[in-house]
Design an enzyme around this catalytic site. Structure first.
Site, PDB file in Angstrom:
ATOM      1  N   GLY A   1      74.403 -32.982 -74.384  1.00 11.33           N
ATOM      2  CA  GLY A   1      73.539 -34.119 -74.855  1.00 11.33           C
ATOM      3  C   GLY A   1      72.415 -34.762 -74.517  1.00 11.33           C
ATOM      4  O   GLY A   1      73.426 -35.117 -73.399  1.00 11.33           O
TER       5      GLY A   1
ATOM      6  N   GLY B   1      78.186 -31.188 -76.078  1.00 17.28           N
ATOM      7  CA  GLY B   1      76.630 -30.848 -77.004  1.00 17.28           C
ATOM      8  C   GLY B   1      76.260 -28.707 -76.508  1.00 17.28           C
ATOM      9  O   GLY B   1      75.795 -27.901 -77.038  1.00 17.28           O
TER      10      GLY B   1
ATOM     11  N   GLU C   1      83.651 -36.847 -75.179  1.00 23.84           N
ATOM     12  CA  GLU C   1      82.467 -38.067 -76.076  1.00 23.84           C
ATOM     13  C   GLU C   1      84.055 -39.226 -76.145  1.00 23.84           C
ATOM     14  O   GLU C   1      82.899 -40.532 -76.737  1.00 23.84           O
ATOM     15  CB  GLU C   1      82.311 -37.295 -77.145  1.00 23.84           C
ATOM     16  CG  GLU C   1      81.752 -36.427 -76.948  1.00 23.84           C
ATOM     17  CD  GLU C   1      81.618 -34.895 -76.617  1.00 23.84           C
ATOM     18  OE1 GLU C   1      80.764 -33.987 -76.410  1.00 23.84           O
ATOM     19  OE2 GLU C   1      83.505 -34.893 -77.163  1.00 23.84           O
TER      20      GLU C   1
ATOM     21  N   ASP D   1      81.747 -33.288 -81.129  1.00 20.57           N
ATOM     22  CA  ASP D   1      80.587 -33.331 -82.777  1.00 20.57           C
ATOM     23  C   ASP D   1      80.132 -32.198 -82.185  1.00 20.57           C
ATOM     24  O   ASP D   1      80.863 -31.691 -81.305  1.00 20.57           O
ATOM     25  CB  ASP D   1      79.230 -34.428 -82.481  1.00 20.57           C
ATOM     26  CG  ASP D   1      78.767 -34.655 -81.072  1.00 20.57           C
ATOM     27  OD1 ASP D   1      79.201 -33.943 -79.851  1.00 20.57           O
ATOM     28  OD2 ASP D   1      77.466 -35.244 -81.205  1.00 20.57           O
TER      29      ASP D   1
END
Length: 378
Positions: free
Chosen positions: A66, A113, A136, A144
Site C-alpha cells: 500500500g 498488500g 505492518e 491485512d
C-alpha cells in the site's frame, strides 16, 4: 508531462496482462491502482474471450504494498482513506475467488498488500530474487489484505511468527511454506511468459505443465527460519505478546539460537499496539472464513486510521518513510500500557450497513462495491 499510467493492460489472444507500472515507487498500491485492478478483473472475468490472467510488476519490484504516504497525508482528515481501503479489501475477496486461472510472475519485493496479488493466485511463480514480508505490525498497523486468513492457516505457529516479526522470505522459502506454487529462475521468467502466451489457453493442467517446464526444485538452507519450527511453535503459541517475547528471549540464550537475537531486537522496537492487535487478529483468523477475516481487517484498519486506540500507525509511517529517522515514539510505549478494553473495541463489529459488503450470492458476486455502500453517500 503526461500522467504516468500506473497499471498497464494488454490482450494477447485469450491471455490478459496486468503490469503494475510505478517502478520508481516499487509499484505501490495507490487508490488509482486499486480502482483499475478491480475494473479490469471484473471485465475479464465476464469476458468469454479472456481465458488466462497474468500479473507482473515493472522494474525491480513486484509490489511493495500500500501507498503509505496516502495514509499519512490523510491523517488529519476523518476517513480520508476509507474509500481505497474498502475497495481493496473488497477486491481481495474477488482475487481469492476469481473464476479464471491467474498467474503471478513475481520478481523482487512482494510485501504487504502487494503480496495479495501473489499468494492467492492459482499459480504464483517466484524467483531467486523474490522477497516477501508482512511488516505492518512493526509500524503500528496490522496484518491485512486477507493475510490474517492466509497466515493463520500456515503450519504450526508460522503465521504468528511472520505476522509479528515481519520476517523476510526468499522465493524458495515461499514455495516451501506454501505461499507460492513454483520457483523459476529469473532469467527464464520472460521465456515462461512467452510460453504461456503461445499456449493461449486457460486450461489449468496445461498452464501448470507449462510452468513446470521452467520450474526448479526448491532447496532451502539449514539457516532458513522454516527449519526453526520447534522453537517458533514453542514460543509463538503463548497466550500474549509479553509471554511470546519472554519465551523467545529465554530461547535466545541457548546454544545455536543466535538467530533469535536480531529478530527479538526488531520485535522490541515494534509498536506495542500493532503487535497486540496483530496477534489477536491472526488468532481470530484461524476460526474465521475469508469473508469474516476481510470484514474484521476492514474494521481494524478504519479504527486504526481513526486513531481510536493509538496514533501509532501515523508515527510508524512518519519514522519509516517520511522523516526516515527510524525512531518512532510509540504511544503507549510499552506492551503493559496497551489498554485491553480499547484493544477489544477496535475489533467490535460495525453496524451492518457500515461493514465491508462481501457478496454472498455467487450470481451477484461483483455487487457490494464502494459506490453501492453508505459511505459513498457521505
Amino acid at each position: 508531462m503526461a500522467e504516468e499510467e500506473v497499471v498497464l493492460t494488454e490482450e494477447k489472444g485469450h491471455v490478459r496482462f496486468i503490469t503494475l507500472n510505478q517502478p520508481r515507487k516499487l509499484n505501490v498500491i495507490s487508490p488509482k491502482v486499486v480502482y483499475l485492478l478491480a475494473q479490469n478483473l471484473e471485465n475479464w472475468e465476464k469476458d468469454e474471450e479472456a481465458k488466462l490472467l497474468i500479473i507482473k510488476g515493472a522494474g525491480r519490484a513486484f509490489s511493495a504494498g500500500g501507498d503509505l504516504k496516502v495514509f499519512y497525508d490523510g491523517r488529519n482528515s476523518k476517513d480520508y482513506c476509507l474509500q481505497v481501503v474498502y475497495r481493496y479489501y473488497w477486491l481481495c475477496y474477488h482475487i481469492h475467488t476469481y473464476k479464471k486461472p491467474q498467474v503471478a510472475l513475481v520478481h523482487g519485493i512482494a510485501m504487504g498488500g502487494g503480496a495479495t496479488l501473489m499468494v492467492p493466485m492459482k499459480f504464483s511463480v517466484v524467483t531467486e530474487k523474490t522477497v516477501f514480508a508482512m511488516p505492518e505490525a512493526s509500524i503500528g498497523f496490522h496484518t491485512d489484505c486477507s493475510f490474517s486468513y492466509i497466515l493463520s492457516r500456515l503450519p504450526g505457529r508460522l503465521g504468528e511468527y511472520f505476522a509479528l516479526t515481519g520476517a523476510r522470505l526468499s522465493g524458495a522459502e515461499l514455495v516451501a511454506a506454501g505461499l507460492a506454487t513454483h520457483l523459476v529462475p529469473l532469467d527464464k521468467l520472460l521465456e515462461l511468459e512467452n510460453r504461456l502466451v503461445s499456449l493461449n489457453s486457460g486450461d489449468e493442467s496445461a498452464v501448470k505443465a507449462a510452468i513446470e517446464e521452467f520450474s526448479i526444485d526448491v532447496q532451502i538452507s539449514q539457516e532458513s527460519v522454516l527449519h526453526k519450527r520447534e522453537v517458533i511453535d514453542e514460543c509463538f503459541s503463548k497466550d500474549s505478546v509479553e509471554e511470546i517475547l519472554e519465551s523467545f528471549e529465554a530461547e535466545s540464550r541457548k546454544e545455536g539460537n543466535e538467530w533469535i537475537v536480531p529478530v527479538l531486537k526488531g520485535l522490541k522496537r515494534s509498536s506495542p499496539t500493532g503487535l497486540k492487535i496483530t496477534l489477536k487478529s491472526i488468532r481470530d483468523g484461524r476460526k474465521q472464513t475469508l469473508s469474516e477475516c476481510l470484514k474484521k481487517e476492514f474494521r481494524l484498519t478504519i479504527n486504526l486510521l481513526r486513531a481510536i486506540i493509538s496514533g501509532d500507525v501515523f508515527e510508524g509511517i512518519r519514522a519509516l518513510t517520511i522523516d526516515k529517522d527510524n525512531s518512532p515514539k510509540w504511544d503507549p510505549l510499552t506492551l503493559g500500557e496497551v489498554d485491553s478494553k480499547k484493544l477489544d473495541l477496535v475489533f467490535e463489529p460495525f453496524e451492518e450497513a457500515l461493514e465491508l459488503n462481501i457478496p454472498e450470492n455467487e450470481e451477484q458476486r461483483w455487487t457490494g462495491k464502494y459506490e453501492d455502500s453508505v459511505y459513498a453517500g457521505k
